[in-house]
Scaffold this motif. Structure first.
Motif, PDB file in Angstrom:
ATOM      1  N   VAL A 249       0.849  -1.196   0.000  1.00  0.00           N
ATOM      2  CA  VAL A 249       0.000   0.000   0.000  1.00  0.00           C
ATOM      3  C   VAL A 249       0.883   1.243   0.000  1.00  0.00           C
ATOM      4  N   ASP A 250       0.293   2.350  -0.392  1.00  0.00           N
ATOM      5  CA  ASP A 250       0.994   3.629  -0.383  1.00  0.00           C
ATOM      6  C   ASP A 250       1.135   4.127   1.057  1.00  0.00           C
ATOM      7  N   LYS A 251       2.162   4.943   1.295  1.00  0.00           N
ATOM      8  CA  LYS A 251       2.387   5.483   2.633  1.00  0.00           C
ATOM      9  C   LYS A 251       1.259   6.402   3.083  1.00  0.00           C
ATOM     10  N   LYS A 252       0.499   6.913   2.121  1.00  0.00           N
ATOM     11  CA  LYS A 252      -0.623   7.792   2.452  1.00  0.00           C
ATOM     12  C   LYS A 252      -1.951   7.035   2.466  1.00  0.00           C
ATOM     13  N   ALA A 253      -1.891   5.726   2.418  1.00  0.00           N
ATOM     14  CA  ALA A 253      -3.115   4.916   2.374  1.00  0.00           C
ATOM     15  C   ALA A 253      -3.968   5.162   3.618  1.00  0.00           C
ATOM     16  N   SER A 254      -5.269   5.177   3.409  1.00  0.00           N
ATOM     17  CA  SER A 254      -6.192   5.377   4.527  1.00  0.00           C
ATOM     18  C   SER A 254      -6.285   4.087   5.349  1.00  0.00           C
ATOM     19  N   ALA A 255      -6.888   4.210   6.538  1.00  0.00           N
ATOM     20  CA  ALA A 255      -7.065   3.043   7.403  1.00  0.00           C
ATOM     21  C   ALA A 255      -7.922   1.983   6.717  1.00  0.00           C
ATOM     22  N   ASP A 256      -8.945   2.420   5.987  1.00  0.00           N
ATOM     23  CA  ASP A 256      -9.816   1.473   5.277  1.00  0.00           C
ATOM     24  C   ASP A 256      -9.056   0.753   4.165  1.00  0.00           C
ATOM     25  N   GLU A 257      -8.187   1.488   3.452  1.00  0.00           N
ATOM     26  CA  GLU A 257      -7.394   0.876   2.383  1.00  0.00           C
ATOM     27  C   GLU A 257      -6.428  -0.160   2.950  1.00  0.00           C
ATOM     28  N   ILE A 258      -5.829   0.154   4.090  1.00  0.00           N
ATOM     29  CA  ILE A 258      -4.908  -0.782   4.734  1.00  0.00           C
ATOM     30  C   ILE A 258      -5.653  -2.030   5.201  1.00  0.00           C
ATOM     31  N   LYS A 259      -6.804  -1.828   5.777  1.00  0.00           N
ATOM     32  CA  LYS A 259      -7.606  -2.955   6.257  1.00  0.00           C
ATOM     33  C   LYS A 259      -8.038  -3.847   5.099  1.00  0.00           C
ATOM     34  N   LYS A 260      -8.495  -3.233   4.016  1.00  0.00           N
ATOM     35  CA  LYS A 260      -8.953  -3.992   2.857  1.00  0.00           C
ATOM     36  C   LYS A 260      -7.819  -4.809   2.253  1.00  0.00           C
ATOM     37  N   LYS A 261      -6.646  -4.174   2.147  1.00  0.00           N
ATOM     38  CA  LYS A 261      -5.493  -4.867   1.569  1.00  0.00           C
ATOM     39  C   LYS A 261      -5.067  -6.021   2.460  1.00  0.00           C
ATOM     40  N   TYR A 262      -5.035  -5.807   3.767  1.00  0.00           N
ATOM     41  CA  TYR A 262      -4.637  -6.865   4.685  1.00  0.00           C
ATOM     42  C   TYR A 262      -5.590  -8.055   4.598  1.00  0.00           C
ATOM     43  N   ARG A 263      -6.875  -7.786   4.591  1.00  0.00           N
ATOM     44  CA  ARG A 263      -7.854  -8.871   4.544  1.00  0.00           C
ATOM     45  C   ARG A 263      -7.709  -9.697   3.273  1.00  0.00           C
ATOM     46  N   SER A 264      -7.409  -9.011   2.164  1.00  0.00           N
ATOM     47  CA  SER A 264      -7.193  -9.714   0.899  1.00  0.00           C
ATOM     48  C   SER A 264      -5.963 -10.612   0.967  1.00  0.00           C
ATOM     49  N   LEU A 265      -4.863 -10.075   1.512  1.00  0.00           N
ATOM     50  CA  LEU A 265      -3.635 -10.858   1.627  1.00  0.00           C
ATOM     51  C   LEU A 265      -3.800 -12.005   2.624  1.00  0.00           C
ATOM     52  N   ALA A 266      -4.470 -11.732   3.732  1.00  0.00           N
ATOM     53  CA  ALA A 266      -4.640 -12.752   4.766  1.00  0.00           C
ATOM     54  C   ALA A 266      -5.433 -13.943   4.250  1.00  0.00           C
ATOM     55  N   ARG A 267      -6.430 -13.668   3.415  1.00  0.00           N
ATOM     56  CA  ARG A 267      -7.221 -14.771   2.848  1.00  0.00           C
ATOM     57  C   ARG A 267      -6.354 -15.663   1.964  1.00  0.00           C
ATOM     58  N   ASP A 268      -5.477 -15.038   1.171  1.00  0.00           N
ATOM     59  CA  ASP A 268      -4.648 -15.805   0.243  1.00  0.00           C
ATOM     60  C   ASP A 268      -3.485 -16.509   0.936  1.00  0.00           C
ATOM     61  N   LEU A 269      -2.962 -15.919   2.008  1.00  0.00           N
ATOM     62  CA  LEU A 269      -1.745 -16.433   2.634  1.00  0.00           C
ATOM     63  C   LEU A 269      -2.005 -17.252   3.891  1.00  0.00           C
ATOM     64  N   HIS A 270      -3.255 -17.311   4.342  1.00  0.00           N
ATOM     65  CA  HIS A 270      -3.535 -17.965   5.616  1.00  0.00           C
ATOM     66  C   HIS A 270      -3.018 -19.399   5.617  1.00  0.00           C
ATOM     67  N   PRO A 271      -2.351 -19.823   6.713  1.00  0.00           N
ATOM     68  CA  PRO A 271      -1.803 -21.175   6.800  1.00  0.00           C
ATOM     69  C   PRO A 271      -2.825 -22.279   6.554  1.00  0.00           C
ATOM     70  N   ASP A 272      -4.090 -22.042   6.927  1.00  0.00           N
ATOM     71  CA  ASP A 272      -5.103 -23.075   6.682  1.00  0.00           C
ATOM     72  C   ASP A 272      -5.284 -23.355   5.196  1.00  0.00           C
ATOM     73  N   LYS A 273      -5.008 -22.346   4.378  1.00  0.00           N
ATOM     74  CA  LYS A 273      -5.170 -22.488   2.932  1.00  0.00           C
ATOM     75  C   LYS A 273      -3.892 -22.992   2.275  1.00  0.00           C
ATOM     76  N   ASN A 274      -2.770 -22.834   2.949  1.00  0.00           N
ATOM     77  CA  ASN A 274      -1.476 -23.190   2.360  1.00  0.00           C
ATOM     78  C   ASN A 274      -0.672 -24.075   3.296  1.00  0.00           C
ATOM     79  N   GLN A 275      -1.289 -25.125   3.777  1.00  0.00           N
ATOM     80  CA  GLN A 275      -0.623 -25.990   4.735  1.00  0.00           C
ATOM     81  C   GLN A 275       0.635 -26.602   4.135  1.00  0.00           C
ATOM     82  N   GLY A 276       1.727 -26.538   4.899  1.00  0.00           N
ATOM     83  CA  GLY A 276       2.975 -27.125   4.452  1.00  0.00           C
ATOM     84  C   GLY A 276       3.860 -26.189   3.666  1.00  0.00           C
ATOM     85  N   ASP A 277       3.366 -24.984   3.339  1.00  0.00           N
ATOM     86  CA  ASP A 277       4.167 -24.020   2.576  1.00  0.00           C
ATOM     87  C   ASP A 277       4.809 -23.040   3.551  1.00  0.00           C
TER      88      ASP A 277
END
Length: 307
Positions: A17-45
């Motif tokens: 995210v950009d350094k000027k990103a709003s709190a909502d933008e940061i939250k949205k980006k994190y939730r997107s990344l967390a869904r893709d990277l969560h250990p439950d989805k990528n067990q063993g990686d």
């Protein structure tokens, strides 16, 4: 992890995210990344698991306005060469560190930010976040979540979390000690709740709300009508003769109980018009129309239109 390692990290780059990103933008980006990277989805990686921890660590700082402000100040100084990690007592170059952090040094500041670091001793593990969907009824009366998550890198573990009564959609509950491991103990797990909508009930503050269909005859003549409640039983409400569509009836104490406060059940009346009237029903309606032909229900409406 040493303070030097922390303030050299670019958490904005970690989240993408950009350094000027709003709190909502940061939250949205994190939730997107967390869904893709969560250990439950990528067990063993292991690589994706480490990336998930890094993303969680970055979000922990950038989602907290105070931590973010302190991090931005320290990061700015680091990028300008304003301070460097302590190497025998020389902590700061090119300015007065007291002006920014009130006399502290980078080690102390980042120890506060990240729960321990540098000379402050071992660091606590990062907090983690996940999501869980609950029913509308569970959000009103409370429930217990039974989750299976990878939070320690050693395979899935069963986690039980109590959801208090009266929670709203988007609320977070905290489970202590179920986050990422650390030398000073594990971090915490935060569960963001998604409340599924109910077919007929909704909420307005601590009040439960529903729309009740009634017949034309019930509205015109009055009636005692049973109304369902979220608890499963029925309550009886008195419909006065001549009740129009949109009138709201209040059933005391049948809303959401939250602490010492208990809301009400708000019942909005909706008069149903027959889609098709035949035989005796049609004759009765025609007779009613003839009997009330002298009433001009639009007289006041028309007069207001001419103002």
């Amino acid at each position: 992890m040493a303070a030097k390692d922390l303030y050299e990290k670019d958490f904005y780059q970690v989240l993408g995210v950009d350094k000027k990103a709003s709190a909502d933008e940061i939250k949205k980006k994190y939730r997107s990344l967390a869904r893709d990277l969560h250990p439950d989805k990528n067990q063993g990686d292991a690589a994706l698991e480490e990336k998930f921890k890094a993303v969680s660590e970055a979000y922990d700082i950038l989602s907290d306005s105070k931590k973010r402000a302190e991090y931005d100040e320290a990061r700015s100084m680091f990028e300008r060469g304003g301070f460097r990690a302590p190497t025998g007592g020389q902590n700061f170059q090119g300015g007065d560190f007291n002006d920014i952090f009130g006399g502290g040094n980078p080690q102390d500041i980042f120890a506060n930010l990240f729960g321990g670091g540098g000379r402050r001793g071992p660091r606590k593990g990062s907090d983690l976040q996940t999501e869980s969907a609950i029913t509308f009824k569970e959000s009103v009366f409370g429930t217990t979540l039974d989750l299976k998550l990878n939070t320690d890198g050693n395979g899935p573990q069963n986690i039980s979390a109590r959801v208090p009564a009266g929670v709203n959609d988007g609320a977070k509950i905290r489970v202590k000690g179920k986050g990422a491991p650390g030398e000073a103990g594990p971090g915490d797990l935060f569960i963001q709740l998604q409340v599924k909508p109910h077919p007929i009930f909704s909420r307005k503050g601590e009040n439960l709300v529903l729309t009740l269909p009634v017949t034309f005859a019930e509205a015109a003549l009055g009636a005692d009508i049973k109304v369902p409640t979220l608890a499963g039983d029925d309550v009886t409400v008195r419909l006065a003769a001549g009740t129009p569509t949109g009138r709201v009836l209040r059933v005391k104490g049948r809303g959401i109980k939250k602490g010492a406060i208990t809301g009400d059940l708000l019942v909005t009346i909706e008069v149903q018009v027959p889609r098709k009237a035949e035989g005796k029903a049609q004759e009765a309606i025609k007779a009613f129309a003839a009997a009330t032909a002298h009433e001009d229900v639009r007289a006041e409406f028309i007069s207001k239109a001419k103002l």
